[in-house]
Enzyme design. Structure first.
Site, mmCIF file in Angstrom:
data_model
loop_
_atom_site.group_PDB
_atom_site.id
_atom_site.type_symbol
_atom_site.label_atom_id
_atom_site.label_comp_id
_atom_site.label_asym_id
_atom_site.label_seq_id
_atom_site.Cartn_x
_atom_site.Cartn_y
_atom_site.Cartn_z
ATOM 1 C CG ASP A 210 -66.386 -5.180 2.901
ATOM 2 O OD1 ASP A 210 -66.370 -5.768 3.977
ATOM 3 O OD2 ASP A 210 -66.947 -5.635 1.893
ATOM 4 C CG ASP B 226 -66.013 -8.146 -0.488
ATOM 5 O OD1 ASP B 226 -65.361 -8.754 0.377
ATOM 6 O OD2 ASP B 226 -67.086 -7.560 -0.262
ATOM 7 C CD GLU B 227 -62.960 -7.566 4.628
ATOM 8 O OE1 GLU B 227 -63.627 -8.591 4.340
ATOM 9 O OE2 GLU B 227 -62.635 -7.270 5.777
HETATM 10 N N1 DCP Z 1 -69.363 -14.833 1.230
HETATM 11 C C1 DCP Z 1 -69.678 -16.191 1.237
HETATM 12 N N2 DCP Z 1 -70.051 -16.797 2.407
HETATM 13 C C2 DCP Z 1 -70.137 -16.078 3.564
HETATM 14 C C3 DCP Z 1 -69.811 -14.711 3.572
HETATM 15 C C4 DCP Z 1 -69.428 -14.112 2.384
HETATM 16 O O1 DCP Z 1 -69.593 -16.852 0.202
HETATM 17 N N3 DCP Z 1 -70.518 -16.696 4.693
HETATM 18 C C5 DCP Z 1 -68.991 -14.193 -0.060
HETATM 19 C C6 DCP Z 1 -70.193 -13.527 -0.691
HETATM 20 C C7 DCP Z 1 -69.984 -12.064 -0.430
HETATM 21 C C8 DCP Z 1 -68.475 -11.937 -0.384
HETATM 22 O O2 DCP Z 1 -68.027 -13.182 0.151
HETATM 23 O O3 DCP Z 1 -70.563 -11.248 -1.450
HETATM 24 C C9 DCP Z 1 -67.998 -10.785 0.466
HETATM 25 O O4 DCP Z 1 -68.379 -10.952 1.817
HETATM 26 P P1 DCP Z 1 -68.814 -9.755 2.738
HETATM 27 O O5 DCP Z 1 -68.828 -10.263 4.132
HETATM 28 O O6 DCP Z 1 -67.986 -8.538 2.448
HETATM 29 O O7 DCP Z 1 -70.327 -9.484 2.342
HETATM 30 P P2 DCP Z 1 -70.937 -8.653 1.156
HETATM 31 O O8 DCP Z 1 -69.908 -7.952 0.351
HETATM 32 O O9 DCP Z 1 -71.817 -9.562 0.363
HETATM 33 O O10 DCP Z 1 -71.867 -7.613 1.887
HETATM 34 P P3 DCP Z 1 -71.441 -6.295 2.724
HETATM 35 O O11 DCP Z 1 -72.079 -5.157 1.990
HETATM 36 O O12 DCP Z 1 -72.045 -6.485 4.072
HETATM 37 O O13 DCP Z 1 -69.949 -6.245 2.741
HETATM 38 MG MG MG Z 2 -68.412 -6.822 1.268
#
Ligand code: DCP
Ligand code: MG
Length: 366
Positions: free
Chosen positions: A17, A112-113
């Site tokens: 992730d 991203d995952e």
């Molecule tokens: N995303 C979004 N709305 C949300 C959650 C996520 O648009 N409610 C988008 C933005 C994030 C991406 O999806 O960058 C990936 O989600 P993640 O939950 O993996 O969160 P992040 O990668 O941003 O942070 P982390 O380091 O906690 O994984």
């Molecule tokens: Mg993420």
């Protein structure tokens, strides 16, 4: 002894992730944003919601899905960027390419995952931990970004492990540690345990994996329905869900053919409201959001037309779906014809590769 009998081989699963994905890509591309509290999505005028926040902003409590207004209250110096979906998609494609150097068993969960099954890796490296390290190094050196990885023998544990040492984490939970790891997990970490179920569990004195383990399968089913038997298995490390590369959804939609053809805009809008409600339900059941809405309309002479609208963000909210469909319908000249069918479809999901959730697992959402 029959030498052809083999013990089942333990699988090697990696969950990977990206860290603060959209925000990290923006900080990478715009050096003036580095080291600063940043929200992607939303806006400084207080409108909209935050898609994600940089780790600098998270220190103030800024989180995904938070309103911009709340985010700015928590962090007055917060900077905002407009999401650049095409750039994030490109990064995601490069990530898939890095993963595919080691295995073709890749199940993307979003841009991203992903889960990777490296039980048999293409390069014969053999160690899942080593593969995870190499993938992290490739992401750093080729994409200038960081990822966190969890390595274990099943999806359930690998996914929880990847979040433990975020950002830039690498957590290995080997076979000998699995049972004690799961037993010590707070119940909120179990897939399908949202706020409602967690409160119910705590009221019953169930706080950890170990507490769950002490309940019989029958009792857990009695308390939590089908999710009960999922919890019963997970808490014993019995997760044989395969990494599934193939199952994709491209669009989700609902259409209705009317008993009597309609020509009144108000009646048509009412139908759109009902359809929007159903579309939201279907999207939410899969935890999906789309960027493109398509309105379909069939006249009583069977001529069919479609109209599209693309949003600035990923949407699944029925009000937004309804209002957008009404606007699209409003621009269509009905030419005194009657309408026999209306439909709304959402597409252009966060990942073009979103796999179908195991239908059984949908039941575990609160
Ligand atoms: N995303 C979004 N709305 C949300 C959650 C996520 O648009 N409610 C988008 C933005 C994030 C991406 O999806 O960058 C990936 O989600 P993640 O939950 O993996 O969160 P992040 O990668 O941003 O942070 P982390 O380091 O906690 O994984
Ligand atoms: Mg993420």
């Amino acid at each position: 002894m029959d030498e052809s009998i083999k013990l089942p081989q333990l699988r090697k699963i990696i969950h990977l992730d990206m860290d603060a994905f959209y925000a990290s890509v923006d900080q990478r591309d715009f050096p003036e944003l580095r080291g600063k509290p940043l929200a992607v999505g939303g806006s400084p005028d207080g409108r909209g919601v935050v898609a994600t926040a940089s780790y600098e902003a998270r220190k103030y409590g800024v989180r995904s899905a938070m309103s911009s207004r709340k985010a700015m209250e928590l962090c007055p110096d917060l900077l905002f960027t407009f999401p650049r979906f095409e750039v994030y998609k490109e990064v995601s494609i490069k990530l898939q390419e890095i993963f595919s150097r080691y295995t073709d068993l890749i199940e993307p969960l979003s841009l991203d995952e992903a889960y990777l099954d490296v039980t048999e890796d293409k390069q014969g490296i053999g160690s899942a931990l080593e593969i995870a390290k190499r993938i992290k190094i490739a992401i750093q050196s080729e994409l200038n970004l960081t990822a966190s990885a969890g390595v274990s023998v099943n999806k359930f544990v690998a996914k929880i492990a990847s979040a433990i040492h975020k950002p830039d984490g690498l957590t290995f939970i080997g076979p000998s540690k699995i049972i004690s790891f799961i037993e010590s997990l707070p119940v909120e970490k179990f897939f399908g345990v949202g706020k409602v179920t967690a409160t119910k569990m705590k009221n019953l004195g169930i706080f950890t994996g170990l507490d769950l383990k002490q309940r019989s399968e029958k009792k857990l089913i009695q308390l939590f329905g089908k999710s009960g038997s999922f919890f019963y298995r997970m808490v014993r490390g019995l997760d044989d869900r395969p990494v599934q590369p193939g199952r994709m959804i491209k669009s989700i939609g609902v259409e209705d053919t009317f008993e009597n053809d309609l020509d009144d805009k108000e009646a048509l809008n009412l139908e759109l409201e009902k359809i929007a409600q159903k579309v939201e339900k279907r999207l939410k059941a899969r935890n999906m959001q789309g960027r493109t809405l398509t309105l379909k309309l069939k006249f009583n002479d069977f001529v069919q037309i479609t109209r599209n609208h693309s949003f600035c963000s990923y949407e699944s909210d029925q009000d937004i779906i309804y209002q957008t469909a009404v606007l699209l319908l409003d621009k269509i000249d009905l030419q005194d014809k009657k309408v026999r069918l209306l439909g709304i479809t959402l597409s252009n999901f966060q990942s073009e590769n979103i796999p179908l959730l195991n239908p059984q697992l949908r039941l575990f959402k609160d």
